[in-house]
Structures are given as structure tokens and as C-alpha cells.
Scaffold this motif. Structure first.
Motif, PDB file in Angstrom:
ATOM      1  N   LEU A 172     -21.767  29.033  21.414  1.00 45.09           N
ATOM      2  CA  LEU A 172     -20.551  28.615  21.410  1.00 45.09           C
ATOM      3  C   LEU A 172     -20.115  28.450  22.972  1.00 45.09           C
ATOM      4  O   LEU A 172     -19.829  27.655  23.765  1.00 45.09           O
ATOM      5  N   ARG A 173     -19.770  29.711  23.145  1.00 46.20           N
ATOM      6  CA  ARG A 173     -19.327  30.536  24.297  1.00 46.20           C
ATOM      7  C   ARG A 173     -20.372  29.443  25.991  1.00 46.20           C
ATOM      8  O   ARG A 173     -19.382  29.301  26.429  1.00 46.20           O
ATOM      9  N   ARG A 174     -21.608  29.295  25.343  1.00 45.66           N
ATOM     10  CA  ARG A 174     -22.480  28.576  26.192  1.00 45.66           C
ATOM     11  C   ARG A 174     -21.933  27.114  26.988  1.00 45.66           C
ATOM     12  O   ARG A 174     -22.219  27.032  27.641  1.00 45.66           O
ATOM     13  N   HIS A 175     -21.659  26.512  25.491  1.00 47.38           N
ATOM     14  CA  HIS A 175     -21.701  24.950  25.312  1.00 47.38           C
ATOM     15  C   HIS A 175     -19.720  24.559  25.857  1.00 47.38           C
ATOM     16  O   HIS A 175     -19.930  24.115  26.808  1.00 47.38           O
ATOM     17  N   ALA A 176     -19.146  25.966  25.438  1.00 44.32           N
ATOM     18  CA  ALA A 176     -17.615  25.465  26.107  1.00 44.32           C
ATOM     19  C   ALA A 176     -17.805  25.578  27.981  1.00 44.32           C
ATOM     20  O   ALA A 176     -16.956  25.291  28.657  1.00 44.32           O
ATOM     21  N   GLN A 177     -18.215  26.553  28.298  1.00 44.33           N
ATOM     22  CA  GLN A 177     -18.702  27.170  29.869  1.00 44.33           C
ATOM     23  C   GLN A 177     -19.052  25.874  30.548  1.00 44.33           C
ATOM     24  O   GLN A 177     -18.982  25.589  31.501  1.00 44.33           O
ATOM     25  N   ALA A 178     -20.483  25.530  29.964  1.00 48.06           N
ATOM     26  CA  ALA A 178     -21.167  23.988  29.762  1.00 48.06           C
ATOM     27  C   ALA A 178     -20.081  22.248  30.282  1.00 48.06           C
ATOM     28  O   ALA A 178     -19.865  22.020  31.063  1.00 48.06           O
ATOM     29  N   LEU A 179     -19.062  23.012  29.779  1.00 48.57           N
ATOM     30  CA  LEU A 179     -17.844  21.602  29.259  1.00 48.57           C
ATOM     31  C   LEU A 179     -17.067  22.336  30.372  1.00 48.57           C
ATOM     32  O   LEU A 179     -16.095  21.379  30.657  1.00 48.57           O
ATOM     33  N   GLY A 180     -16.794  23.332  31.031  1.00 45.73           N
ATOM     34  CA  GLY A 180     -15.756  23.167  32.201  1.00 45.73           C
ATOM     35  C   GLY A 180     -14.894  24.122  31.836  1.00 45.73           C
ATOM     36  O   GLY A 180     -13.841  24.702  32.408  1.00 45.73           O
ATOM     37  N   LEU A 181     -15.208  24.702  30.558  1.00 37.70           N
ATOM     38  CA  LEU A 181     -13.746  25.559  29.774  1.00 37.70           C
ATOM     39  C   LEU A 181     -13.882  26.536  30.261  1.00 37.70           C
ATOM     40  O   LEU A 181     -14.894  27.439  30.204  1.00 37.70           O
ATOM     41  N   PRO A 182     -12.742  27.610  30.833  1.00 35.76           N
ATOM     42  CA  PRO A 182     -12.542  28.286  31.249  1.00 35.76           C
ATOM     43  C   PRO A 182     -12.135  29.940  30.252  1.00 35.76           C
ATOM     44  O   PRO A 182     -11.122  30.696  30.233  1.00 35.76           O
ATOM     45  N   VAL A 183     -13.540  30.054  29.547  1.00 36.05           N
ATOM     46  CA  VAL A 183     -13.477  31.140  28.783  1.00 36.05           C
ATOM     47  C   VAL A 183     -13.336  32.231  28.817  1.00 36.05           C
ATOM     48  O   VAL A 183     -14.044  32.880  30.123  1.00 36.05           O
ATOM     49  N   ARG A 184     -12.198  33.074  28.229  1.00 36.75           N
ATOM     50  CA  ARG A 184     -12.041  34.694  28.792  1.00 36.75           C
ATOM     51  C   ARG A 184     -12.662  35.356  28.164  1.00 36.75           C
ATOM     52  O   ARG A 184     -13.043  36.789  28.611  1.00 36.75           O
ATOM     53  N   SER A 185     -12.525  35.570  26.671  1.00 37.17           N
ATOM     54  CA  SER A 185     -13.339  36.539  26.035  1.00 37.17           C
ATOM     55  C   SER A 185     -13.809  35.313  24.362  1.00 37.17           C
ATOM     56  O   SER A 185     -12.880  34.727  24.182  1.00 37.17           O
ATOM     57  N   THR A 186     -14.532  36.398  23.884  1.00 40.92           N
ATOM     58  CA  THR A 186     -14.991  36.144  22.586  1.00 40.92           C
ATOM     59  C   THR A 186     -14.821  37.104  22.133  1.00 40.92           C
ATOM     60  O   THR A 186     -15.517  38.624  22.147  1.00 40.92           O
ATOM     61  N   GLU A 187     -13.944  37.381  20.887  1.00 39.18           N
ATOM     62  CA  GLU A 187     -14.348  38.446  20.009  1.00 39.18           C
ATOM     63  C   GLU A 187     -14.115  37.899  18.343  1.00 39.18           C
ATOM     64  O   GLU A 187     -14.074  37.042  17.979  1.00 39.18           O
ATOM     65  N   VAL A 188     -14.035  39.019  17.736  1.00 33.45           N
ATOM     66  CA  VAL A 188     -14.426  39.598  16.245  1.00 33.45           C
ATOM     67  C   VAL A 188     -12.906  39.366  15.802  1.00 33.45           C
ATOM     68  O   VAL A 188     -12.387  40.349  16.596  1.00 33.45           O
ATOM     69  N   GLU A 189     -12.792  38.450  15.536  1.00 37.13           N
ATOM     70  CA  GLU A 189     -10.961  38.905  14.164  1.00 37.13           C
ATOM     71  C   GLU A 189     -10.940  39.734  13.528  1.00 37.13           C
ATOM     72  O   GLU A 189     -11.976  40.113  12.514  1.00 37.13           O
ATOM     73  N   MET A 190      -9.687  39.800  12.982  1.00 33.32           N
ATOM     74  CA  MET A 190      -9.694  40.152  11.798  1.00 33.32           C
ATOM     75  C   MET A 190     -10.213  40.001  10.504  1.00 33.32           C
ATOM     76  O   MET A 190     -11.251  40.944   9.751  1.00 33.32           O
ATOM     77  N   GLY A 191     -10.674  38.777   9.977  1.00 30.18           N
ATOM     78  CA  GLY A 191     -11.369  38.296   8.568  1.00 30.18           C
ATOM     79  C   GLY A 191     -12.569  38.279   8.848  1.00 30.18           C
ATOM     80  O   GLY A 191     -13.260  38.581   9.360  1.00 30.18           O
ATOM     81  N   PRO A 192     -13.125  37.957   7.504  1.00 33.00           N
ATOM     82  CA  PRO A 192     -14.755  38.081   8.141  1.00 33.00           C
ATOM     83  C   PRO A 192     -14.863  36.620   8.296  1.00 33.00           C
ATOM     84  O   PRO A 192     -14.272  35.663   7.753  1.00 33.00           O
ATOM     85  N   SER A 193     -16.218  36.435   8.704  1.00 34.63           N
ATOM     86  CA  SER A 193     -15.944  35.148   9.347  1.00 34.63           C
ATOM     87  C   SER A 193     -15.291  34.497  10.227  1.00 34.63           C
ATOM     88  O   SER A 193     -15.854  33.806  10.495  1.00 34.63           O
ATOM     89  N   GLN A 194     -15.075  35.430  10.778  1.00 33.95           N
ATOM     90  CA  GLN A 194     -13.166  34.581  11.507  1.00 33.95           C
ATOM     91  C   GLN A 194     -13.678  35.552  13.292  1.00 33.95           C
ATOM     92  O   GLN A 194     -13.690  36.480  13.249  1.00 33.95           O
ATOM     93  N   PHE A 195     -13.674  34.123  14.128  1.00 34.57           N
ATOM     94  CA  PHE A 195     -13.939  34.660  15.636  1.00 34.57           C
ATOM     95  C   PHE A 195     -12.672  34.700  16.437  1.00 34.57           C
ATOM     96  O   PHE A 195     -10.969  33.694  15.755  1.00 34.57           O
ATOM     97  N   GLU A 196     -12.466  34.397  17.010  1.00 34.19           N
ATOM     98  CA  GLU A 196     -11.186  34.128  18.473  1.00 34.19           C
ATOM     99  C   GLU A 196     -11.535  34.158  19.977  1.00 34.19           C
ATOM    100  O   GLU A 196     -12.346  35.021  19.443  1.00 34.19           O
ATOM    101  N   PHE A 197     -11.494  33.091  20.878  1.00 35.53           N
ATOM    102  CA  PHE A 197     -11.511  32.792  21.703  1.00 35.53           C
ATOM    103  C   PHE A 197     -10.709  32.824  22.045  1.00 35.53           C
ATOM    104  O   PHE A 197      -9.649  31.911  22.348  1.00 35.53           O
ATOM    105  N   THR A 198     -10.357  33.394  23.658  1.00 37.31           N
ATOM    106  CA  THR A 198      -9.476  32.874  24.547  1.00 37.31           C
ATOM    107  C   THR A 198      -9.133  32.473  25.864  1.00 37.31           C
ATOM    108  O   THR A 198     -10.786  32.592  26.640  1.00 37.31           O
ATOM    109  N   PHE A 199      -8.747  31.526  26.512  1.00 38.63           N
ATOM    110  CA  PHE A 199      -9.074  31.255  28.055  1.00 38.63           C
ATOM    111  C   PHE A 199      -8.139  31.733  29.308  1.00 38.63           C
ATOM    112  O   PHE A 199      -6.730  32.086  29.117  1.00 38.63           O
ATOM    113  N   GLU A 200      -8.886  31.736  29.915  1.00 37.14           N
ATOM    114  CA  GLU A 200      -7.918  31.609  31.046  1.00 37.14           C
ATOM    115  C   GLU A 200      -6.698  30.600  31.521  1.00 37.14           C
ATOM    116  O   GLU A 200      -6.776  29.893  30.752  1.00 37.14           O
TER     117      GLU A 200
END
Length: 486
Positions: free
Chosen positions: A221-249
Motif C-alpha cells: 500500500l505504501r509503494r502504491h501511495a508513493q507512486a501516486l505522489g502521496l506524501p506518506v510519512r509513516s505506516t503503523e500497526v494500530e490498536m485493533g486486530p487487522s487495523q492499520f494507520e497511515f500518516t501523511f506529511e
């Protein structure tokens, strides 16, 4: 060929009617010249609808020139549907007035492309996106088209001498798809949801071991986001099961609204191709799941780009920061229809769950609705509004923040004292349900005054239809509670 394309675009309807300005025409001509001879086969000509979902048509690459000349016609009812895809406005009644007069009979609306939004799709490199703004078929603006609504709010803030910088923290779930509901008896408005299982078991907040297990999906997901030009800052494991978090500059509001639309759509499309199911639904009906939030960091800048939220050496809030916080709080209840637009989103407002349940602010307090991350000398001083669900339409969400904060500035509002105990005080509660949010929106005057009666009535009609369908559905709770004893 660029000059030839430019002359043809300049002679087209969009340019002649002022819907495509000179700079956009030049960008469009350069884009068409770049596409010629490339491997691009199709272009998905899309717009963000009232729910923040992309809709549109796919044209061949050779046909894109005609879209820049004449636009693209789509049924206007696409803007009149609730989340089940039901048209909830009376398009078949005669004698319509206002904006509905242009939509009667399910007639066409006009899509006007934005050449700066063109993106080749990294997961489908023969295809591309181009974002559009919808207009009435006569070329007049629609009072509730999402991108123009945000553009209007940004312009109002600029007129006051300010700009808004935002940073995104987006939570969502990714599951393994067990079975997609494709039987003839499983369709409908809406259809039966897919069956899923977890990618990783257990509560997992920022666990390194869990991250390593999830890294293949995170990286994809990060690589596709960056290929779209999205300014990804971090990719994180969130609280719940199978829960993700992405943050952006940080970026400006319009850029990040477009980015959020691209990110959500990319995540769902890429995951589906990989046999996964991604959802930005706030609280999925899966056992032991955690709610997902969408935290919006925001800071005000002056004409020179200076951050107006940096406090003095004593740490006292600046006048702009105090007024902005006060505006967010003053209009929080009526804004919930734009920040939390689904029935499901209100099931996140629970105490002691790292989510807000009342209208308040505090310094670096994750239980408060507005969390102030402000310190002397900190160039990144900002406030974080934790109220929204990740299914919110980003154009409406960002507009709500701008117009609320701007109201605080214009009226010189003062913020109440910050809270330290966010779940045990007498602060005003956030709306507990979608209907409460609808009533708060209808009872407020901010959006009717700033965006017009047509916008206010449109949003109210749309969400009341959704609520009415919800009330008409017999839930599992009701069946368990009453079926046996009565």
C-alpha cells in the motif's frame, strides 16, 4: 503537437464558457502531447461524489482531448444518491425549482477535468485517473459539488489573510477475503457484505512483531501511495486486530482532500486485486474490533507562510489559535454531519476508548475532541481534531474545519479552559446518533450562511433518507431482545 492541442482546447466549449481557464488549457495541451505515443490505453474520468467516493466513466486515451474540449456528460442523479445508491431526491416530479430544476428527469450534468490531477495508476499502468468538478448541464456551478465547496471555504479563509495547513492520520482495517457475496440472491441496495477473516490476531498497538507480519501489505500500500505522489510519512500497526494507520506529511487543504480520496480508493482497489478487503468503515461488525478514527492536524498560516499557532515563550495561546479552537468547539455539533456522516460513525464516541465523546479541548490529551500540540519555539505547533470518522467526505470535512475556525476568528471567540479529565466533566456531549447530528446541523446557522440554503437542504435531505432507511431495518439486537419474550 502541443500548440495544435492548445488551439483545439481553446476553441472548445469548456474554454469558451470559462470553465477551463488559460492555465488549465496549457496544462491540458501539454498532457495530451505527453500521452501521445505512450503506453497509456484508458483514462478514468472521475469525480468525488457526495460521499467522497469516486464515480465516472473510462475513455480511451485518444478520446481524452474531447473531454478537455467539451467536458463529459454523466447522469446528474449520481449526486442525488444515498450510500445504498438510491436516488433520494424527487427527480421525476414536474415543476422543480432551484438546483433540482437542472436535474429533473435524471438529466445530465457536466464534468470539467482538472489536468493537474492526472495520475497514472501504479496497479494498472495502462490506465490513469483525472479528477473533475461537476457542473449543471448549462455550465452553472452546483452548490453542493464537493471540490468547489472546499475551494469556496479556502477562498474565504484566504480573503481573511490566512491559509490552512493540514496533516492526516488515517485508520482503517484490512482483512483477508474469504468469500465475496456474488450470488444473485446476495445483491441489492446495498448488497450482502463480503465474508472476511483477520490478517493478524489480537490487539497489537505499535507492536514490532505484528508489524513484521503485516509488512508485506503495509509495503504494498505504501509503494502504491508513493507512486501516486502521496506524501506518506509513516505506516503503523494500530490498536485493533487487522487495523492499520497511515500518516501523511502536511499539505494545503485541497491537496490533502484529493490525496485522501486517492488513498482510500487505491487501498480498496489494490486490496481487492490481492484477495483482501479493506474498509474505512468506522466500526466494522466483527468480533473484538476497534473503531477507526481520522485525526486532522491543522495550523493556520499568514500570507508569508508563518505558523500563527506558535505560542509565546510563556506558552500562552496566540489570538489566532484561541479563536480557531473556540470556533471548532462552537460549531462542533452542527459540523458532525460533515465530520461523521454515517450511522456507524457515532458508535465510536465512547469514553475511555481514545475517542472523544464531548465538545472540549486539551493540551496533548487524546481523550479530548481537540488536542493542542502547541509549544514555544515549536514550528510544528498545531491542533488535532479527533472527531471525524475515516469514511467522511474530505472536501466537506475540511470545509467544516475552515468555516468553523474562520467563524471563531471573525467573532473573536475565546476558548474555554483546557480539560485534563476529558471523560468526567460537564462539557457538552457530541451528538450520540446520526439523527441528533442532522438536527444539530439543521438547527445551526453556519453552513446555511456560508454555503447557502441549497447546500444545507441538500445535505439534510441526503442524510435524513439514510437515517429513515436505518430506522426501517430490524436489527439483530431487536430480534434477540423481543422475539423470544413477546
Amino acid at each position: 503537437m502541443t500548440s495544435s492541442h492548445h488551439s483545439q482546447i481553446a476553441a472548445g466549449r469548456l474554454a469558451q464558457d470559462g470553465l477551463l481557464d488559460a492555465a488549465m488549457a496549457e496544462q491540458a495541451a501539454a498532457l495530451l502531447a505527453r500521452i501521445e505515443g505512450s503506453s497509456l490505453e484508458t483514462v478514468r474520468v472521475v469525480f468525488a461524489d457526495q460521499h467522497g467516493l469516486l464515480r465516472g466513466k473510462t475513455v480511451t486515451a485518444a478520446s481524452l482531448a474531447s473531454v478537455f474540449r467539451s467536458g463529459l456528460n454523466l447522469p446528474s442523479t449520481l449526486l442525488l444518491k444515498d450510500t445504498s445508491n438510491r436516488t433520494v431526491f424527487p427527480v421525476w416530479e414536474a415543476g422543480q425549482s432551484g438546483f433540482m430544476a437542472t436535474m429533473a428527469g435524471a438529466g445530465d450534468m457536466l464534468l470539467v477535468p482538472d489536468p493537474a490531477s492526472f495520475r497514472t495508476l501504479p496497479w494498472a499502468p495502462h490506465s490513469a485517473w483525472i479528477f473533475c468538478d461537476p457542473y449543471a448541464r448549462d455550465g452553472l456551478p452546483l452548490p453542493f459539488a464537493p471540490r468547489p465547496v472546499l475551494r469556496h471555504a479556502v477562498a474565504a479563509l484566504a480573503e481573511a489573510g490566512y491559509g490552512l495547513t493540514v496533516g492526516l492520520e488515517v485508520e482503517f482495517h484490512v482483512y483477508q477475503l474469504i468469500q465475496n457475496a456474488r450470488g444473485h440472491d446476495q445483491t441489492g441496495m446495498p448488497g450482502v457484505p463480503p465474508q472476511t477473516e483477520l490478517l493478524d490476531q489480537g490487539y497489537q498497538y505499535l507492536s514490532e512483531a505484528n508489524y513484521d507480519r503485516l509488512e508485506p501489505v503495509m509495503d504494498m500500500l505504501r509503494r502504491h501511495a508513493q507512486a501516486l505522489g502521496l506524501p506518506v510519512r509513516s505506516t503503523e500497526v494500530e490498536m485493533g486486530p487487522s487495523q492499520f494507520e497511515f500518516t501523511f506529511e502536511p499539505a494545503d487543504a485541497m491537496t490533502h482532500a484529493d490525496n485522501m480520496i486517492m488513498f482510500r480508493t487505491m487501498v480498496k482497489e489494490v486490496c481487492t486485486r490481492e484477495g483482501l478487503h479493506a474498509t474505512f468503515m468506522c466500526r466494522p461488525k466483527t468480533e473484538n474490533s476497534a473503531s477507526s478514527g481520522w485525526h486532522l492536524h491543522q495550523s493556520l498560516t499568514d500570507a508569508s507562510g508563518r505558523n500563527m499557532f506558535i505560542p509565546d515563550e510563556a506558552g500562552k495561546l496566540t489570538a489566532q489559535a484561541e479563536a480557531w479552537i473556540a470556533g471548532l468547539l462552537a460549531h462542533a455539533q452542527e459540523s458532525c454531519l460533515l465530520t461523521t456522516p454515517t450511522v456507524n460513525g457515532y458508535k465510536r464516541y465512547q469514553p475511555f476508548q481514545l475517542a472523544p465523546d464531548r465538545v472540549e479541548w486539551g493540551y496533548d490529551n487524546r481523550g479530548a475532541m481537540v488536542r493542542a500540540l502547541i509549544a514555544p519555539g515549536d514550528g510544528a505547533s498545531r491542533v488535532e481534531n479527533r472527531v471525524a470518522e475515516p469514511a467522511a467526505n474530505p472536501y466537506f470535512y475540511f470545509a467544516s474545519q475552515i468555516l468553523s475556525g474562520l467563524s471563531g476568528l471573525e467573532h473573536g471567540l475565546s476558548a474555554p479552559p483546557p480539560v485534563e479529565n476529558p471523560y468526567s466533566n460537564d462539557a457538552t456531549l457530541l451528538p450520540p446518533s446520526l439523527i441528533a447530528a442532522i438536527e444539530a446541523f439543521e438547527g445551526g446557522d453556519l453552513y446555511r450562511a456560508r454555503l447557502g440554503a441549497d447546500f444545507a437542504e441538500y445535505i439534510s435531505t441526503l442524510k435524513r433518507a439514510e437515517w429513515k432507511r436505518y430506522l426501517g431495518t430490524v436489527t439483530e439486537w431487536e430480534h434477540s431482545e423481543y422475539f423470544g419474550i413477546f
